[in-house]
Design a protein around this motif. Sequence first.
Motif, PDB file in Angstrom:
ATOM      1  N   SER A   1       6.301   4.652   3.022  1.00  0.00           N
ATOM      2  CA  SER A   1       5.559   3.519   2.470  1.00  0.00           C
ATOM      3  C   SER A   1       6.211   3.029   1.182  1.00  0.00           C
ATOM      4  CB  SER A   1       4.097   3.924   2.188  1.00  0.00           C
ATOM      5  OG  SER A   1       4.043   4.863   1.126  1.00  0.00           O
ATOM      6  N   LEU A   2       7.333   3.634   0.821  1.00  0.00           N
ATOM      7  CA  LEU A   2       8.011   3.281  -0.427  1.00  0.00           C
ATOM      8  C   LEU A   2       9.075   2.217  -0.188  1.00  0.00           C
ATOM      9  CD1 LEU A   2       8.489   4.063  -3.503  1.00  0.00           C
ATOM     10  CD2 LEU A   2      10.277   5.575  -2.654  1.00  0.00           C
ATOM     11  N   PHE A   3       8.950   1.102  -0.902  1.00  0.00           N
ATOM     12  CA  PHE A   3       9.956   0.046  -0.827  1.00  0.00           C
ATOM     13  C   PHE A   3      10.225  -0.418  -2.257  1.00  0.00           C
ATOM     14  CE2 PHE A   3       7.623   0.025   3.131  1.00  0.00           C
ATOM     15  CZ  PHE A   3       8.608  -0.077   4.105  1.00  0.00           C
ATOM     16  N   LEU A   4      11.268   0.108  -2.856  1.00  0.00           N
ATOM     17  CA  LEU A   4      11.485  -0.170  -4.279  1.00  0.00           C
ATOM     18  C   LEU A   4      12.013  -1.578  -4.526  1.00  0.00           C
ATOM     19  CD1 LEU A   4      12.720   3.286  -5.580  1.00  0.00           C
ATOM     20  CD2 LEU A   4      10.579   2.106  -6.096  1.00  0.00           C
TER      21      LEU A   4
ATOM     22  N   LEU B   1       6.638  -2.113  -9.298  1.00  0.00           N
ATOM     23  CA  LEU B   1       6.589  -3.401  -9.979  1.00  0.00           C
ATOM     24  C   LEU B   1       5.183  -3.995  -9.876  1.00  0.00           C
ATOM     25  CD1 LEU B   1      10.101  -4.637  -8.892  1.00  0.00           C
ATOM     26  CD2 LEU B   1       9.376  -3.977 -11.200  1.00  0.00           C
TER      27      LEU B   1
ATOM     28  N   HIS C   1       7.596  -6.607   3.678  1.00  0.00           N
ATOM     29  CA  HIS C   1       6.778  -5.581   4.337  1.00  0.00           C
ATOM     30  C   HIS C   1       5.297  -5.987   4.311  1.00  0.00           C
ATOM     31  CE1 HIS C   1       5.325  -1.666   5.589  1.00  0.00           C
ATOM     32  NE2 HIS C   1       4.744  -1.427   4.428  1.00  0.00           N
TER      33      HIS C   1
ATOM     34  N   PRO D   1      11.716  -5.304  -4.547  1.00  0.00           N
ATOM     35  CA  PRO D   1      10.525  -6.170  -4.475  1.00  0.00           C
ATOM     36  C   PRO D   1      10.562  -7.142  -3.303  1.00  0.00           C
ATOM     37  CG  PRO D   1      11.869  -6.696  -6.412  1.00  0.00           C
ATOM     38  CD  PRO D   1      12.432  -5.442  -5.826  1.00  0.00           C
TER      39      PRO D   1
ATOM     40  N   GLY E   1       4.765  -7.395  -4.150  1.00  0.00           N
ATOM     41  CA  GLY E   1       5.917  -6.502  -4.065  1.00  0.00           C
ATOM     42  C   GLY E   1       6.636  -6.399  -5.394  1.00  0.00           C
TER      43      GLY E   1
ATOM     44  N   GLY F   1       0.455   1.765   4.755  1.00  0.00           N
ATOM     45  CA  GLY F   1       1.766   1.383   4.236  1.00  0.00           C
ATOM     46  C   GLY F   1       2.892   1.853   5.138  1.00  0.00           C
TER      47      GLY F   1
ATOM     48  N   LEU G   1       9.605  -5.160  -0.288  1.00  0.00           N
ATOM     49  CA  LEU G   1       8.183  -4.811  -0.294  1.00  0.00           C
ATOM     50  C   LEU G   1       7.325  -6.037   0.018  1.00  0.00           C
ATOM     51  CD1 LEU G   1       5.868  -2.848  -0.683  1.00  0.00           C
ATOM     52  CD2 LEU G   1       6.098  -3.071  -3.162  1.00  0.00           C
TER      53      LEU G   1
ATOM     54  N   PRO H   1       0.818  -1.219   0.000  1.00  0.00           N
ATOM     55  CA  PRO H   1       0.000   0.000   0.000  1.00  0.00           C
ATOM     56  C   PRO H   1       0.853   1.270   0.000  1.00  0.00           C
ATOM     57  CG  PRO H   1       0.038  -1.012   2.180  1.00  0.00           C
ATOM     58  CD  PRO H   1       0.879  -1.872   1.288  1.00  0.00           C
ATOM     59  N   GLY H   2       0.176   2.428  -0.094  1.00  0.00           N
ATOM     60  CA  GLY H   2       0.888   3.702  -0.134  1.00  0.00           C
ATOM     61  C   GLY H   2       1.664   3.811  -1.432  1.00  0.00           C
ATOM     62  N   LEU H   3       2.853   4.390  -1.321  1.00  0.00           N
ATOM     63  CA  LEU H   3       3.686   4.485  -2.518  1.00  0.00           C
ATOM     64  C   LEU H   3       4.076   3.105  -3.002  1.00  0.00           C
ATOM     65  CD1 LEU H   3       6.242   7.426  -2.210  1.00  0.00           C
ATOM     66  CD2 LEU H   3       4.666   6.973  -4.071  1.00  0.00           C
ATOM     67  N   GLY H   4       4.365   2.219  -2.055  1.00  0.00           N
ATOM     68  CA  GLY H   4       4.710   0.845  -2.396  1.00  0.00           C
ATOM     69  C   GLY H   4       5.891   0.798  -3.333  1.00  0.00           C
TER      70      GLY H   4
ATOM     71  N   TYR I   1      -1.711   5.135   2.330  1.00  0.00           N
ATOM     72  CA  TYR I   1      -0.353   5.554   2.713  1.00  0.00           C
ATOM     73  C   TYR I   1      -0.121   5.356   4.211  1.00  0.00           C
ATOM     74  CZ  TYR I   1       1.182   7.486  -1.753  1.00  0.00           C
ATOM     75  OH  TYR I   1       1.604   7.633  -3.053  1.00  0.00           O
TER      76      TYR I   1
END
Lengths: 362, 362, 362, 362
Positions: free
Chosen positions: D213-216, C115, D224, D218, C338, D94, D221, C109-112, D91
């Motif tokens: 909330s950003l996890f680039l 991908l 998470h 994968p 993810g 997240g 994420l 969720p959120g920005l996440g 958000y």
Amino acid sequence: MPKVLMKGNEAIAEAAIRAGCLNYFAYPITPQSEVAEYLCWRLPEVNGVFLQGESEVAVAYMIFGAAGAGVRVFTTSSSPGISLMSEGISYLCGAELPAVFVNIMRGGPGLGGILPSQADYLQATKGIGHGDCRLLVMAPASVQEAAEMVMQAFPLAEKYRNPVMILGDGLIGQMMEPVEFPDHLRSEPSNKDGWASSGMDHRKSKTRNLVRSLFLDPEQLNRHNMDLRAKYERMKAEEVQYENFNTEGDYQALIVSYGTMSRVCKTAVNMLKEQGIEVGLIRPRTLFPFPEAAIGEAAAKVSCRAVLSVEMSMGQMVEDVERSVRGARPVQWYGKCGGEVPTPEEIIEVVKTTLASDLSRR
Amino acid sequence: MPKVLMKGNEAIAEAAIRAGCLNYFAYPITPQSEVAEYLCWRLPEVNGVFLQGESEVAVAYMIFGAAGAGVRVFTTSSSPGISLMSEGISYLCGAELPAVFVNIMRGGPGLGGILPSQADYLQATKGIGHGDCRLLVMAPASVQEAAEMVMQAFPLAEKYRNPVMILGDGLIGQMMEPVEFPDHLRSEPSNKDGWASSGMDHRKSKTRNLVRSLFLDPEQLNRHNMDLRAKYERMKAEEVQYENFNTEGDYQALIVSYGTMSRVCKTAVNMLKEQGIEVGLIRPRTLFPFPEAAIGEAAAKVSCRAVLSVEMSMGQMVEDVERSVRGARPVQWYGKCGGEVPTPEEIIEVVKTTLASDLSRR
Amino acid sequence: MPKVLMKGNEAIAEAAIRAGCLNYFAYPITPQSEVAEYLCWRLPEVNGVFLQGESEVAVAYMIFGAAGAGVRVFTTSSSPGISLMSEGISYLCGAELPAVFVNIMRGGPGLGGILPSQADYLQATKGIGHGDCRLLVMAPASVQEAAEMVMQAFPLAEKYRNPVMILGDGLIGQMMEPVEFPDHLRSEPSNKDGWASSGMDHRKSKTRNLVRSLFLDPEQLNRHNMDLRAKYERMKAEEVQYENFNTEGDYQALIVSYGTMSRVCKTAVNMLKEQGIEVGLIRPRTLFPFPEAAIGEAAAKVSCRAVLSVEMSMGQMVEDVERSVRGARPVQWYGKCGGEVPTPEEIIEVVKTTLASDLSRR
Amino acid sequence: MPKVLMKGNEAIAEAAIRAGCLNYFAYPITPQSEVAEYLCWRLPEVNGVFLQGESEVAVAYMIFGAAGAGVRVFTTSSSPGISLMSEGISYLCGAELPAVFVNIMRGGPGLGGILPSQADYLQATKGIGHGDCRLLVMAPASVQEAAEMVMQAFPLAEKYRNPVMILGDGLIGQMMEPVEFPDHLRSEPSNKDGWASSGMDHRKSKTRNLVRSLFLDPEQLNRHNMDLRAKYERMKAEEVQYENFNTEGDYQALIVSYGTMSRVCKTAVNMLKEQGIEVGLIRPRTLFPFPEAAIGEAAAKVSCRAVLSVEMSMGQMVEDVERSVRGARPVQWYGKCGGEVPTPEEIIEVVKTTLASDLSRR
């Protein structure tokens, strides 16, 4: 209270609090963000309200709301941010609401740069918004004067029920100088019960107050504008402030300059005196109303052969200087805009060139 | 094409299309909404783009985007809407982008009213935005002239890479008059390949074009401002337009008036002539650049004893008249603002009173 | 037309045009920005309208306006952008307006992350907005299917006067596959004269059309909601789509999976078959209405010992699978979210573990 | 403190303060505007912050900012307003931030009406935002319960670092009942030093806290999301709340109903009892987690022949009831949406009809 060393932006912030203003709405922009940085911790200390608006457009209307509710309120911004407040400022004038705007000018137009300038002179004094609206505009030349002008601005805004603008160049905001906040400049908010939408519970009169700028009847709107005009004329009669420098004796040329720029000009005047060239200087402390009469008279002095408007802008105040001089003497402009401040040496050079040229006609 | 009877707002809209402008972004506001109403069906007919922005702030930046991409683009609004475009207009000036703004003025300040006024004179000519920015400002006095000025505005904007404003009072927008769109005023958009961000595919030169108003280096920003100043000076040299009326012979007073107001003044001049009182009139067609020299000379005519600025505002153009007259004659203001247009009878009265008073000093 | 190799996002864009939709409003967001990139040059070629809104909130209401005017319109976005359209989508449902939304899901969720994921299943099928509103939701598993579903979506939206959503994972948008746009899927916009606010000039009936979601009378609002409910029930009766894979014979387990995930599951099913383990698979092509009956029956097959919902989300579709299976078999979830797509090997492992465990009760 | 008679909206407002929450950001919307009206004077009394945002979108991010800074914060809104907060709520989930949202539901979809409904059940419990996010959702059935749930919501939000929603129908907000604020429900904000961006000065640990909330990556994420899933599973294990009514003995039918609707159902149950028909009732107090097991068991009671989901919505909770009953009994829905509350008589009628029909298969 002893003098303390403060940055101009901080002194402006503290001065507003000392003036009894506990409401500050703003949006950050260089070179005045220190005002917000200071107030975000300082206002809570004194039970004040600090609120960062979502944009300068919004800030202008938050100011409108607070002013309409009868509380002292102010904002600070820099050139592009002031442009975004343009509509709101016109509404404040139209609704006759007191508020204080501080513009720490940066170079423009557009994004421009983040270094000091005086390039919003015409905007502040002539065309800040649509319709017949005017601001009372004060221009400090030192941190101490900035603090004092902020303290004076609130009662002035209330006296005229009109926004007041402190127009400072970026240097005023960024430099540090010793400053004190004179107790005699503290003031009580004037009784706003007669017009503010503050609720009937808190006031004696139980008549309904209405804050508005809308007058659909043309006769009524004309009368409203005549009243505003009378108010602006009263400002011209009662609020003009300026400083004379080296104008007692004879002088060959007269410099008109304001803000930080005027300090450099004073140095140039002193250096020219050592070289045997006398130059008078008038520093407007209010830009609207403009010291027309004082400049007109100073320019008319028999010894004076030319008038020079020295600005950190591309020829803005020079228009008011021309109006004031009324054709009596040639009027010239010198300036820079972009962040570089003209040096005393440059100004000396300009004065000498001007005096050497044929001055029969500008 | 024969003359057709059109409302001013419609003529403005059609003129833009005839001038080859197929991009119009706007937000509705009385008294100019007919422009949008006309273009919302007319532009699709000619494969043009009609887009109602979400606010005037947005419209200004839509204009910026389109102008930066090298296409002809314009908007129309009225006083409060123009204030909201203030920041964007400064950005256009800073980035040297051509675009046309039409302001069909209503009474202000604030919400004011919806009836005609000329109360945005100072805003348009002096302080439309922050920084050293200037618009070329044209003021039509008839529907025909409005159409022609719109057609001229686009090539002028491109000649100077600067926004041009058509400043019309609400009467210009609302009244119907016969109008034609002269073929000789059609023009091709100038070659914008040298600077517009229009993509390299469509142009010969494969250098990268950059549209910007940001110059962080103070020397560069100063040079940029000096270039802009030179451009504004060139406008003053090349673009001044005005009309003389009854100025060939001697006259006791000189009226300066523009737009619809000038038409009423002409009637007054004719009526005064019948009463044996000669009054000259100068009608600025461009407000920036202002016909300073022409007014200065006309005011200096030996027979002329006073100058009168007649405006539908509370004393705005009078400042430029004062500057132009340079103290040679007393300058007075007469005006109304709110929707009522001063009548010929009122103006005759004012002229007589002025001439009867002691004019030794204003 | 022969098959051409296209990216999923481009195929979606082209399919909309082939479906006769010439209006596209959107705001860019990874991983679907190629749709906008394609349409910004493609739509002008076919005299269509491409408009980038100032935000997704605005886009939703641009969709509302266009749909209310009776034209085909669509947008594309990705997860956070769809959330911002939430209120607008509810308004479209309430006002019974046809429009097509494509959500190329990214991880949240959120920005996440940026991908692929399928993590907006519950949002799309259950809680996209406030009030009793439902979308018809289609989930493509290939570029070809994405193109076809887009082409089908417009007539479906018009059949039900309801928004239709294409719910694709990021893989669908990014991968390239050969695609054709079947002529038989082209359709004419249905006659919208009966309800659209398109102006009376263009339609026979001269009754006034009113597009609205506001019903202040509770009885009327209840009736309106009963009508909407009847419409959603009709979707359940008429629009369910799904694919059976390896379900003819006996199987020990049933996989339910959609979109790109289902393709990986098919590979796993084939690999398991080689190992002597039969697994059936049902791929919902519509997520609302959900193939409840088909899944319920497939799960009830005597040989089937367990049902597995395989998702690129953390247990969302599994709720609908549970509802469909009605307690007849244990239902398990497997998934990742993810950006990593579960591999066939992982799924084989999960199937074996599930079958090995005591399945008497989940 | 003795019980005082308060409107539900006011009780909610006061309860938040009693719970130690001094930060409230909101945008007004019927039927919950009394919360804002109450807090705009009440919060300043306790040195709290009341801030009306410029939109619900903005409010959601003001909540994010305050929650991220580690202070207790809440908002209230009604259906369309909650939709606008959809992205922000995702958000918050997240970024694992605690906050309390109160939704006083009105009839939808779209503008709908301003009368009570329960039509946001699916939104609140399933699809409030994109990505795998869940709210802990509590549904009060009285003013007293609303107050208590608000007081419990803050420590629950902090326990799970997740937003909690109080889902009330408009009746809960508007009706007046005696209420007290139990001292034992007061709580201290949990120590947020471990994660909140509250500045290092105020906490022991000098490690940098990062709210995001950003996890680039994968894998990161996915991990998470697995953690979030584990958290939601923990809610299901630890936080289910519901009320049994008339379920000790045998009953022919089971009603599931929540909020104000459940009070009407209880009346119907009592009236049916007088007629010799026993009906059990389960009232979920938490909607997520949903009392699946309790309902599953209650439905499985031998005497029970049918389950009825009674809602002020068009068939929303019924999906969760179906999942819970797992096919053991036929499940039916009854409801209204638009402002009218089903009467006891209607419910009695529905119960009788249901029992009279062939229940072998729904």
